[in-house]
Design an enzyme around this catalytic site. Structure first.
Site, PDB file in Angstrom:
ATOM      1  N   GLY A 519      19.287   9.440 -16.076  1.00 14.87           N
ATOM      2  CA  GLY A 519      18.084   8.656 -16.322  1.00 14.87           C
ATOM      3  C   GLY A 519      17.659   7.880 -15.091  1.00 14.87           C
ATOM      4  O   GLY A 519      18.399   7.768 -14.112  1.00 14.87           O
ATOM      5  N   ARG A 520      16.469   7.348 -15.160  1.00 17.45           N
ATOM      6  CA  ARG A 520      15.897   6.667 -14.018  1.00 17.45           C
ATOM      7  C   ARG A 520      15.004   5.548 -14.513  1.00 17.45           C
ATOM      8  O   ARG A 520      14.481   5.630 -15.633  1.00 17.45           O
ATOM      9  CB  ARG A 520      15.005   7.639 -13.246  1.00 17.45           C
ATOM     10  CG  ARG A 520      15.239   7.683 -11.780  1.00 17.45           C
ATOM     11  CD  ARG A 520      14.566   8.936 -11.225  1.00 17.45           C
ATOM     12  NE  ARG A 520      15.512   9.697 -10.422  1.00 17.45           N
ATOM     13  CZ  ARG A 520      15.746   9.428  -9.135  1.00 17.45           C
ATOM     14  NH1 ARG A 520      15.125   8.455  -8.518  1.00 17.45           N
ATOM     15  NH2 ARG A 520      16.609  10.152  -8.461  1.00 17.45           N
ATOM     16  N   GLY A 521      14.811   4.539 -13.720  1.00 18.97           N
ATOM     17  CA  GLY A 521      13.876   3.481 -14.104  1.00 18.97           C
ATOM     18  C   GLY A 521      14.550   2.141 -14.180  1.00 18.97           C
ATOM     19  O   GLY A 521      15.767   2.028 -14.009  1.00 18.97           O
ATOM     20  N   GLY A 524      16.723   1.281 -11.124  1.00 21.44           N
ATOM     21  CA  GLY A 524      17.860   2.052 -10.643  1.00 21.44           C
ATOM     22  C   GLY A 524      17.973   3.416 -11.291  1.00 21.44           C
ATOM     23  O   GLY A 524      17.193   3.784 -12.171  1.00 21.44           O
ATOM     24  N   VAL A 526      20.545   6.120 -13.292  1.00 15.59           N
ATOM     25  CA  VAL A 526      21.721   6.082 -14.152  1.00 15.59           C
ATOM     26  C   VAL A 526      22.458   7.412 -14.081  1.00 15.59           C
ATOM     27  O   VAL A 526      21.843   8.480 -14.174  1.00 15.59           O
ATOM     28  CB  VAL A 526      21.316   5.787 -15.610  1.00 15.59           C
ATOM     29  CG1 VAL A 526      22.565   5.617 -16.466  1.00 15.59           C
ATOM     30  CG2 VAL A 526      20.454   4.551 -15.676  1.00 15.59           C
ATOM     31  N   LYS A 540      24.887   2.605 -13.631  1.00 16.59           N
ATOM     32  CA  LYS A 540      23.541   2.393 -13.122  1.00 16.59           C
ATOM     33  C   LYS A 540      23.589   1.836 -11.710  1.00 16.59           C
ATOM     34  O   LYS A 540      24.153   0.775 -11.466  1.00 16.59           O
ATOM     35  CB  LYS A 540      22.801   1.415 -14.024  1.00 16.59           C
ATOM     36  CG  LYS A 540      21.404   1.136 -13.533  1.00 16.59           C
ATOM     37  CD  LYS A 540      20.626   0.429 -14.588  1.00 16.59           C
ATOM     38  CE  LYS A 540      19.223   0.179 -14.094  1.00 16.59           C
ATOM     39  NZ  LYS A 540      18.436  -0.471 -15.100  1.00 16.59           N
ATOM     40  N   ASP A 634      10.934  -5.281 -21.587  1.00 20.78           N
ATOM     41  CA  ASP A 634      10.699  -3.856 -21.403  1.00 20.78           C
ATOM     42  C   ASP A 634      11.263  -3.082 -22.584  1.00 20.78           C
ATOM     43  O   ASP A 634      12.074  -2.181 -22.427  1.00 20.78           O
ATOM     44  CB  ASP A 634      11.285  -3.371 -20.080  1.00 20.78           C
ATOM     45  CG  ASP A 634      10.673  -2.033 -19.638  1.00 20.78           C
ATOM     46  OD1 ASP A 634       9.627  -1.649 -20.202  1.00 20.78           O
ATOM     47  OD2 ASP A 634      11.251  -1.376 -18.761  1.00 20.78           O
TER      48      ASP A 634
END
Ligand SMILES: *[C@@H]1O[C@H](CO)[C@@H](O)[C@H](O)[C@H]1NC(C)=O
Ligand SMILES: *[C@@H]1O[C@H](CO)[C@@H](O)[C@H](O)[C@H]1NC(C)=O
Ligand SMILES: *[C@@H]1O[C@H](CO)[C@@H](O)[C@H](O)[C@H]1NC(C)=O
Ligand SMILES: *[C@@H]1O[C@H](CO)[C@@H](O)[C@H](O)[C@H]1NC(C)=O
Ligand SMILES: *[C@@H]1O[C@H](CO)[C@@H](O)[C@H](O)[C@H]1NC(C)=O
Ligand SMILES: *[C@@H]1O[C@H](CO)[C@@H](O)[C@H](O)[C@H]1NC(C)=O
Ligand SMILES: *[C@@H]1O[C@H](CO)[C@@H](O)[C@H](O)[C@H]1NC(C)=O
Ligand SMILES: *[C@@H]1O[C@H](CO)[C@@H](O)[C@H](O)[C@H]1NC(C)=O
Ligand SMILES: CC(=O)N[C@H]1CO[C@H](CO)[C@@H](O)[C@@H]1O
Length: 796
Positions: A519-521, A524, A526, A540, A634
């Site tokens: 994952g991303r965002g 950073g 992950v 992360k 978020d």
């Protein structure tokens, strides 16, 4: 540095500098005395000027022989400076009272009527002096040689100074209140098992509340085999006890003025300051979730968190407060207790827990049995009927007394309160809520990042108020957190034991050189990894270090202490050079976003309802129960992860901001828009103050997505509204549908149509629509959301 210069300037404006007066005494010799009438001059001062000993005025015409941190000239009475008292229970009169160092070697405190109030019980023929050392220890010592006959360090009252040991022979007892220095209800001491602990010793009952009484000492991380029984706060701010309990203050590593105090509200705090002209701030607080302190709200009441005021005491329904100004007296019943079972009824209180004082405990009980058990007993005041998740049974606890009450919407427990039939006490009417601690922290608190906040505050003060004395400012900027799992049954002390610092090379191995990106965002990337003990982790790696090591560690420490079953658990971190890495538990079932978009239809209506409830609970916890006010900012399906049972776990604090709770109208911390398009509340765009209601809005959008199976961001692309970065298309669509009778059927995710509890989906949809109101004041709080969802959740 700008800080020091402006600071000195401001100090000059507001504070009179400390002036050391040469007329004070350096010691008291045999045959001489201190007199209360001359209390301003008859003061023994330590050679560094930091400590004073003498008669201290603690009330009108009431004096105690005390040791205190030397105060400014023209001091206002500040009990926070007192570190020791000879006669805390019995102050002496302001006339004729004297302290003698007799020729026999005894120190004697005499009241007006020549009555002996206190003595050191010492005797010696040698020449002696009573001398105040630089560390605040008042010693009676021989003039020649090194023999010490008596020292105040051996008889602490409620305060330990750095390097003053707490031993098997000493203990700290709190004051009754901040203005009454008599012995209060709370005691810190080593028990017979060599464990340092805190007891509440109230007028009627007594109990241990720290370490948590339901844990064995080793479960709480304590040893009971080391019988040396010694604990000490060192000069650098580290506290170590022989039972292996330890902590470091937030300002650890600096030598400064500190004191560790058993406070009158049952907490142990360390206070620090740089020097005499500065203000004390809290640099450590042992009990984070202050509602666990026994006796804090008295009998027949409950303690809960209030998002604005911190702790709050409330009477149970049918009870009224005994003394508004002192909640330790608890609440008294407004009804006559009846023993006649046919005249009793029970009021269900969801989310209430009353700890201890059970006279019956039955495992795997039915509700009827539990109720009967209580009715059979004249003295039974109610019972707790609690579901034990891992066993799938209900346990029954009947209560003799209603003590140590706590209330939180996220508690799984249900308490049934016994009341006479035909009563009109409903939860809503009688929960007359009083703020106990509006005036709480008489102690001065201090921002964790003192520089900018202090300056801002002072500038504001200078501009708007001019010459106001800065005696009392309560910047409630607390840096401690609720760290207790909401369920007492789950003794999950993972954090205490497993949270740790990893080296970069360890994590490199665990993630196979950061190869498996998942994952991303949120600042950073992950990666998936496996620790040497075979635990799967999500690692992360934050983008370029923007924070210094100290700031990063402070924030990691905070996040690591958060503890809620619907919050992703952080197992550790790494900070090395420019690397900033966080290590989390790995979630099998991926994110809510993946599950919603997957073709396999993994989420039926009941799972979706549970996910909505779980996320509401954790947000309520973050917003209202943590002492520091935390906004997530978020909330989106990508940040809601699902464990193997599809229980939701909120992840990603990348954008969260630890906020000053009292500073609701200052959104300068949020100068940049945060969050994700499609989930952002209108406040961001309209430049309104950012409050916890931004999370409520995003939550509402996520719930709408869960119900409809439609993505708000996809709809966003279909018709972009130019400047308006948040999108109301999904909301508008649902609102339009709501006009028709069978609206729920029309909006729900087609994959659920054939098997769905429409009434529950309707509740969910109505709550979600409330959450996405444009006007943030109309949106409910997260705890209201929890209550709304919970009250319709028949499974609890
Ligand atoms: C106290 O500390 C502040 C900040 O470090 C310093 O500016 C001030 O001069 C000190 N005052 C005294 C009396 O030492
Ligand atoms: C202080 O507290 C003690 C113990 O509760 C009480 O006896 C005493 O009257 C109190 N003193 C004052 C001045 O309120
Ligand atoms: C017991 O505690 C003391 C003080 O912390 C320490 O110095 C000593 O090494 C400990 N003894 C054992 C056997 O752990
Ligand atoms: C004492 O506790 C610390 C954690 O606070 C731990 O690292 C240490 O290993 C413990 N000491 C022993 C002897 O187990
Ligand atoms: C309530 O408590 C305060 C503080 O202990 C005391 O001064 C006051 O007299 C009490 N009031 C009543 C009605 O008991
Ligand atoms: C609490 O309530 C019980 C009755 O439920 C009563 O007997 C007791 O006196 C109350 N406690 C206080 C402090 O008023
Ligand atoms: C209990 O109450 C019921 C109804 O109020 C009454 O009929 C009965 O006589 C009472 N029993 C006792 C033992 O007082
Ligand atoms: C609980 O009690 C019920 C009926 O009394 C019984 O069937 C069930 O097996 C019990 N469950 C456990 C876990 O003991
Ligand atoms: C000893 C001392 O400095 N006393 C002063 C305290 O402050 C008042 C006014 O605020 C002065 O009048 C005193 O002289």
């Amino acid at each position: 540095m700008a800080f020091t210069v402006s600071h000195i300037f401001l100090l000059v404006i507001f504070l009179f500098p400390f002036q050391y007066c040469s007329c004070y005494l350096t010691s008291l010799k045999k045959g001489s005395s201190l007199s209360v009438e001359k209390h301003e001059k008859d003061v023994i001062v330590s050679s560094n000027g930091i400590f004073s000993a003498g008669f201290y005025q603690i009330g009108e015409n009431a004096f105690s022989f005390a040791i205190w941190f030397t105060e400014m000239q023209n001091h206002s009475y500040d009990p926070a400076n007192i570190v020791w008292m000879a006669n805390r229970e019995q102050p002496v009169n302001g006339k004729l009272s004297k302290l003698f160092l007799l020729n026999t070697g005894n120190i004697l405190l005499i009241d007006t009527d020549q009555h002996n109030i206190w003595s050191s019980n010492t005797a010696s023929d040698a020449p002696l002096e009573l001398y105040l050392k630089e560390d605040g220890n008042l010693v009676l010592r021989e003039l020649q040689g090194t023999t010490i006959l008596w020292q105040s360090y051996d008889f602490p009252t409620n305060t330990l100074l750095p390097n003053q040991p707490l031993t098997r022979y000493t203990n700290l007892v709190s004051s009754r209140s901040q203005s009454n220095h008599s012995s209060g209800f709370y005691k810190l001491f080593f028990d017979d098992n060599n464990v340092i602990r805190l007891d509440y010793n109230g007028p009627d009952v007594s109990s241990t509340y720290w370490p948590p009484p339901y844990l064995l000492s080793w479960q709480a991380g304590r040893f009971n085999y080391n019988s040396s029984r010694i604990a000490l706060l060192d000069s650098f701010g580290k506290f170590v006890s022989s039972d292996n309990y330890s902590f470091s203050t937030y300002d650890y590593s600096m030598v400064m003025q500190r004191r560790l105090t058993m406070d009158s509200d049952g907490n142990i705090r360390v206070y620090s300051r740089k020097n005499l002209s500065e203000i004390w701030y809290i640099s450590y607080q042992v009990i984070i979730d202050t509602c666990i302190i026994h006796g804090i709200c008295g009998e027949n009441s409950t303690c809960s968190y209030d998002s604005k005021k911190g702790k709050k005491c409330s009477c149970l329904p049918g009870y009224k407060v005994t003394n508004d100004s002192d909640w330790s007296y608890g609440c008294k019943p407004m009804f006559d207790f009846t023993c006649n079972r046919s005249e009793s009824t029970f009021l269900k209180l969801q989310g209430y827990e009353l700890f201890g004082y059970d006279n019956n405990f039955v495992q795997n009980s039915t509700y009827k049995n539990c109720e009967n058990l209580c009715l059979q007993d004249c003295y039974c005041k109610g019972f707790q009927y609690k579901f034990v998740e891992d066993k799938g049974i209900f346990n029954c606890f009947t209560k003799l007394q209603l003590l140590n009450g706590r209330h939180s919407p996220s508690f799984p427990g249900v308490t049934y309160l016994r009341l006479p039939k035909g009563n009109h006490f409903s939860k809503e009417e009688t929960m007359s809520v009083k703020d106990q601690f509006c005036s709480v922290q008489l102690h001065k608190e201090f921002p964790r990042k003192p520089i900018s906040h202090m300056l801002k505050f002072f500038q504001w003060l200078v501009i708007t108020v001019g010459g106001l004395e800065c005696v009392c400012f309560l910047l409630v900027f607390v840096f401690l957190f609720a760290n207790k799992k909401s369920s007492v049954d789950k003794h999950n002390y993972h954090h205490a034991l497993g949270f740790r610092r990893y080296s970069y090379s360890e994590l490199k191995v665990a993630t196979k050189n950061f190869s498996n990106e998942i994952g991303r965002g949120g600042g950073g990337v992950v990666y998936r990894g496996t620790l040497p003990d075979q635990r799967h982790v999500a690692v992360k790696r934050l983008y370029e270090a923007q924070q210094g090591e100290g700031e990063f560690l402070a924030e990691v420490n905070i996040i690591g202490r958060l503890n809620h079953m619907n919050l992703i658990e952080m197992w550790g971190y790494c900070v090395e050079g420019k690397h900033r890495i966080l290590v989390y538990e790995y979630m099998e079932n991926g994110s809510l976003a993946e599950n919603l978009s997957s073709k396999t239809n993994t989420l039926d209506w009941s799972k979706r309802y549970d996910i909505a409830l779980g996320i509401a609970r954790v947000l309520a916890y973050l917003h209202e129960e943590c002492l520091e006010w935390i906004l997530h900012c978020d909330i989106k399906p990508q940040n809601i992860l699902l464990d193997s049972n599809f229980q939701p776990k909120l992840a990603d604090f990348g954008l969260s901001k630890l906020q000053n709770r009292n500073n609701l109208n200052n959104n300068s911390e949020f100068s940049m828009i945060r969050g994700t398009r499609g989930y952002m509340a209108p406040e961001w765009i309209l430049n309104l103050p950012i409050t916890s209601k931004v999370d409520v809005y995003s939550y509402g959008i996520v719930v709408l997505e869960m119900i409809t199976g439609k993505s708000s961001t996809m709809m966003n692309i279909e018709g972009d509204d130019g400047e308006v970065a948040y999108n109301g298309r999904l909301i508008t669509w649902v609102r339009e549908k709501k006009r028709s009778a069978c609206w729920v059927e029309e909006i729900i995710d087609p994959s659920m149509v054939n098997n769905c509890d429409l009434s529950k989906m309707e509740i969910l949809a109505r709550v979600a629509l409330d959450c996405v109101e444009e006007d943030r004041d109309i949106r409910p709080t997260m705890s209201q959301v929890v209550e709304m969802l919970q009250s319709h959740d028949l499974s609890t």
